[in-house]
Scaffold this active site. Structure first.
Site, PDB file in Angstrom:
ATOM      1  N   ASN A   7       0.868  -1.178   0.000  1.00 38.75           N
ATOM      2  CA  ASN A   7       0.000   0.000   0.000  1.00 38.75           C
ATOM      3  C   ASN A   7       0.907   1.232   0.000  1.00 38.75           C
ATOM      4  OD1 ASN A   7      -1.802   2.047   0.509  1.00 38.75           O
ATOM      5  ND2 ASN A   7      -2.336   1.356   2.580  1.00 38.75           N
ATOM      6  N   TRP A   8       1.038   1.835  -1.169  1.00 36.22           N
ATOM      7  CA  TRP A   8       1.960   2.980  -1.281  1.00 36.22           C
ATOM      8  C   TRP A   8       1.415   4.235  -0.601  1.00 36.22           C
ATOM      9  CZ3 TRP A   8       3.962   3.132  -7.104  1.00 36.22           C
ATOM     10  CH2 TRP A   8       4.718   1.976  -7.344  1.00 36.22           C
ATOM     11  N   LYS A   9       0.131   4.260  -0.312  1.00 34.34           N
ATOM     12  CA  LYS A   9      -0.509   5.462   0.255  1.00 34.34           C
ATOM     13  C   LYS A   9      -0.231   6.653  -0.665  1.00 34.34           C
ATOM     14  CE  LYS A   9      -0.183   3.220   4.695  1.00 34.34           C
ATOM     15  NZ  LYS A   9      -0.071   3.292   6.149  1.00 34.34           N
TER      16      LYS A   9
ATOM     17  N   SER B 226       3.478  -2.281  10.363  1.00 30.79           N
ATOM     18  CA  SER B 226       4.926  -2.355  10.575  1.00 30.79           C
ATOM     19  C   SER B 226       5.516  -3.720  10.244  1.00 30.79           C
ATOM     20  CB  SER B 226       5.285  -1.920  12.002  1.00 30.79           C
ATOM     21  OG  SER B 226       4.875  -0.579  12.223  1.00 30.79           O
TER      22      SER B 226
ATOM     23  N   HIS C  80      -9.491   1.110   4.881  1.00 30.14           N
ATOM     24  CA  HIS C  80      -8.208   1.285   5.561  1.00 30.14           C
ATOM     25  C   HIS C  80      -8.405   2.230   6.748  1.00 30.14           C
ATOM     26  CE1 HIS C  80      -4.116   2.530   6.437  1.00 30.14           C
ATOM     27  NE2 HIS C  80      -3.737   1.403   5.855  1.00 30.14           N
TER      28      HIS C  80
ATOM     29  N   GLU D 184      -6.771   4.627   7.833  1.00 28.68           N
ATOM     30  CA  GLU D 184      -6.575   6.056   7.546  1.00 28.68           C
ATOM     31  C   GLU D 184      -7.816   6.656   6.893  1.00 28.68           C
ATOM     32  OE1 GLU D 184      -2.877   5.529   5.476  1.00 28.68           O
ATOM     33  OE2 GLU D 184      -1.966   4.925   7.370  1.00 28.68           O
TER      34      GLU D 184
ATOM     35  N   GLU E 101      -5.384  -5.107  10.573  1.00 27.14           N
ATOM     36  CA  GLU E 101      -4.355  -4.097  10.800  1.00 27.14           C
ATOM     37  C   GLU E 101      -4.640  -3.356  12.104  1.00 27.14           C
ATOM     38  OE1 GLU E 101      -2.376  -2.810   6.875  1.00 27.14           O
ATOM     39  OE2 GLU E 101      -4.198  -1.642   7.070  1.00 27.14           O
TER      40      GLU E 101
ATOM     41  N   GLY F 244       2.458   2.099  10.710  1.00 30.26           N
ATOM     42  CA  GLY F 244       3.410   3.197  10.551  1.00 30.26           C
ATOM     43  C   GLY F 244       4.114   3.595  11.838  1.00 30.26           C
TER      44      GLY F 244
ATOM     45  N   GLY G 206       2.781  -1.248   4.261  1.00 30.55           N
ATOM     46  CA  GLY G 206       2.831   0.186   3.959  1.00 30.55           C
ATOM     47  C   GLY G 206       4.262   0.627   3.686  1.00 30.55           C
ATOM     48  N   GLY G 207       4.909   1.173   4.702  1.00 30.07           N
ATOM     49  CA  GLY G 207       6.249   1.751   4.564  1.00 30.07           C
ATOM     50  C   GLY G 207       7.235   0.878   3.805  1.00 30.07           C
TER      51      GLY G 207
HETATM   52  P1  PGA Z   1       2.828   0.118   7.641  1.00 36.48           P
HETATM   53  O1  PGA Z   1       1.369   0.344   7.027  1.00 36.48           O
HETATM   54  O2  PGA Z   1       3.363  -1.168   7.042  1.00 36.48           O
HETATM   55  O3  PGA Z   1       3.618   1.322   7.208  1.00 36.48           O
HETATM   56  O4  PGA Z   1       2.680   0.025   9.108  1.00 36.48           O
HETATM   57  C1  PGA Z   1       0.484  -0.715   6.816  1.00 36.48           C
HETATM   58  C2  PGA Z   1      -0.805  -0.221   6.208  1.00 36.48           C
HETATM   59  O5  PGA Z   1      -1.219   0.894   6.535  1.00 36.48           O
HETATM   60  O6  PGA Z   1      -1.423  -0.912   5.383  1.00 36.48           O
END
Ligand code: PGA
Length: 254
Positions: A9-11, A216, A98, A100, A170, A176, A237-238
């Site tokens: 997930n590049w966001k 993470s 998600h 966010e 999640e 993050g 994500g990251g």
């Molecule tokens: P993260 O994000 O790996 O940076 O913790 C995961 C996500 O939001 O899908």
């Protein structure tokens, strides 16, 4: 056999040219280094998707996903993207709910239900995200929260449709933050999710659903997480912004 999946997930990261470069590296490394049947998915910003689909032509190891879609079929919704647009551009997956989007765009379970419906109608596979906040975990309400997130957004589906979903657990406190759920904590929730699905639908159906862990996840902890009985991969994500790390996570299945 449940599908093993690593989804990135590049966001809202990577401009157009940087995104193309990153994706090319991901395709090359996936083709060279992944020898099992794991599915790699890249969920890029909308803007990049069509070009990434073109770059990915003929490649089945990697698929494209969006990070969201609108719940309506079509119409006057300035700035929005429909499930039909995504599917017609060759996108196969879409992240829905998600944390966010729940936090910053006030997305509710009911809205997620409508988004899941429109995604399925357009033959997109929803990756439906659920998970508790730190406050909810500390209050001991995490099982109830997850149960409700599942029930309100998905239990209206027929078994035939439900089985098309991918679920991502999640925990919000792990996204993050560099704080990963321990493999035991993650497995406990994944087993709980599968049990809930078995109760609502059937054990056979619950056994077919891929449930991903997100929060993470990195090349160091992926192997232990993915080795858990009910964890079928990760939503990353990251670490998905670095091709080496992302593919190393996908290799945790090799
Ligand atoms: P993260 O994000 O790996 O940076 O913790 C995961 C996500 O939001 O899908």
């Amino acid at each position: 056999m449940r599908k093993k999946i690593v989804a990135g997930n590049w966001k809202m990261n990577k401009n157009f040219s940087d995104g193309l470069a990153l994706f090319s590296e991901v395709i090359n490394m996936a083709n060279d280094e992944l020898h099992n049947s794991q599915q790699v998915i890249v969920c890029s910003p909308y803007l990049h998707l069509h070009s990434l689909v073109q770059l990915n032509k003929g490649n089945t190891k990697v698929a494209l996903g969006a990070q969201n879609c609108h719940q309506a079929e079509i119409g006057a919704f300035t700035g929005e993207i429909s499930a039909d647009m995504l599917a017609s551009a060759g996108v196969q997956y879409v992240i829905i709910g998600h944390s966010e989007r729940r936090q910053y765009f006030a997305e509710s379970n009911t809205l997620c239900a409508a988004k899941i419906d429109i995604a399925l109608k357009n033959n997109l596979t929803p990756i439906y995200c659920i998970g508790e906040t730190l406050q909810e975990r500390e209050a001991g309400t995490h099982f109830d929260i997850i149960k409700t997130q599942l029930a309100q957004a998905t239990y209206h589906l027929s078994a035939q449709d439900f089985v098309k979903l991918v679920i991502a657990y999640e925990p919000v406190w792990a996204i993050g933050t560099g704080v990963t759920a321990s493999s035991a904590q993650a497995q406990e929730i994944h087993a709980f999710i599968r049990k809930e699905i078995a109760w609502q639908y059937s054990a056979a159906l619950a056994d077919e659903i891929s449930i991903l862990y997100g929060g993470s996840c990195n090349p160091k902890n992926a192997e232990e997480l993915f080795a858990q009985a009910d964890i079928d991969g990760g939503l990353i994500g990251g670490a998905s912004l670095k091709s080496r790390d992302f593919i190393d996570i996908a290799k945790a299945f090799n």
